[in-house]
Design a protein around this motif. Structure first.
Motif, PDB file in Angstrom:
ATOM      1  N   GLY A  15       0.913   4.086  -2.861  1.00 56.60           N
ATOM      2  CA  GLY A  15       0.713   5.490  -2.510  1.00 56.60           C
ATOM      3  C   GLY A  15       1.836   6.372  -3.020  1.00 56.60           C
ATOM      4  O   GLY A  15       1.598   7.449  -3.567  1.00 56.60           O
ATOM      5  N   GLU A  65       0.829  -1.201   0.000  1.00 57.90           N
ATOM      6  CA  GLU A  65       0.000   0.000   0.000  1.00 57.90           C
ATOM      7  C   GLU A  65       0.869   1.260   0.000  1.00 57.90           C
ATOM      8  O   GLU A  65       0.557   2.258  -0.648  1.00 57.90           O
ATOM      9  CB  GLU A  65      -0.936   0.026   1.212  1.00 57.90           C
ATOM     10  CG  GLU A  65      -2.049  -1.000   1.155  1.00 57.90           C
ATOM     11  CD  GLU A  65      -1.614  -2.368   1.655  1.00 57.90           C
ATOM     12  OE1 GLU A  65      -0.477  -2.501   2.141  1.00 57.90           O
ATOM     13  OE2 GLU A  65      -2.418  -3.306   1.541  1.00 57.90           O
ATOM     14  N   THR A  66       1.968   1.223   0.731  1.00 58.46           N
ATOM     15  CA  THR A  66       2.879   2.362   0.774  1.00 58.46           C
ATOM     16  C   THR A  66       3.502   2.604  -0.599  1.00 58.46           C
ATOM     17  O   THR A  66       3.588   3.746  -1.055  1.00 58.46           O
ATOM     18  CB  THR A  66       3.991   2.114   1.822  1.00 58.46           C
ATOM     19  OG1 THR A  66       3.392   1.879   3.085  1.00 58.46           O
ATOM     20  CG2 THR A  66       4.928   3.304   1.903  1.00 58.46           C
ATOM     21  N   GLY A  97       1.536   6.682  -6.757  1.00 62.32           N
ATOM     22  CA  GLY A  97       0.453   7.613  -7.079  1.00 62.32           C
ATOM     23  C   GLY A  97       0.870   9.059  -6.873  1.00 62.32           C
ATOM     24  O   GLY A  97       0.589   9.926  -7.703  1.00 62.32           O
ATOM     25  N   LEU A  98       1.562   9.316  -5.778  1.00 60.98           N
ATOM     26  CA  LEU A  98       2.043  10.668  -5.497  1.00 60.98           C
ATOM     27  C   LEU A  98       3.049  11.113  -6.561  1.00 60.98           C
ATOM     28  O   LEU A  98       2.992  12.238  -7.050  1.00 60.98           O
ATOM     29  CB  LEU A  98       2.687  10.716  -4.103  1.00 60.98           C
ATOM     30  CG  LEU A  98       3.235  12.065  -3.666  1.00 60.98           C
ATOM     31  CD1 LEU A  98       2.115  13.098  -3.586  1.00 60.98           C
ATOM     32  CD2 LEU A  98       3.925  11.926  -2.321  1.00 60.98           C
TER      33      LEU A  98
END
Length: 84
Positions: free
Chosen positions: A15, A11-12, A18-19
């Motif tokens: 994320g 998940e990290t 995505g960032l």
């Protein structure tokens, strides 16, 4: 028992990816926007130059834009020295 600390890694990474994608898209948008502004300014300036070239000496051109007013005086009507 399973290791709980390693469960958040995917998940990290998602994320962070995505960032990174959002930041890259924003940078690309800013670059395209600034490039477009420069091209529009060139087109406006070229249009003004083309119109001024077609005018006889002694003509005055005033262009009003949202951010500025430009006044151009073309030569002198007599072709002699400019007013001093």
């Amino acid at each position: 028992m399973q290791n709980v600390e390693g469960d958040g890694l995917p998940e990290t990474l998602i994320g962070l990816a995505g960032l990174g994608t959002l930041l890259s898209a924003r940078l690309l948008y800013q670059w395209i926007r600034s490039r477009t502004r420069v091209q529009l300014a060139r087109l406006v300036q070229q249009g003004t130059s083309d119109r001024v070239r077609a005018l006889p000496p002694g003509s005055v051109v005033t262009e009003r834009r949202a951010d500025a007013e430009v006044r151009i005086e073309i030569g002198t009507a007599t072709g002699g020295k400019a007013h001093g």
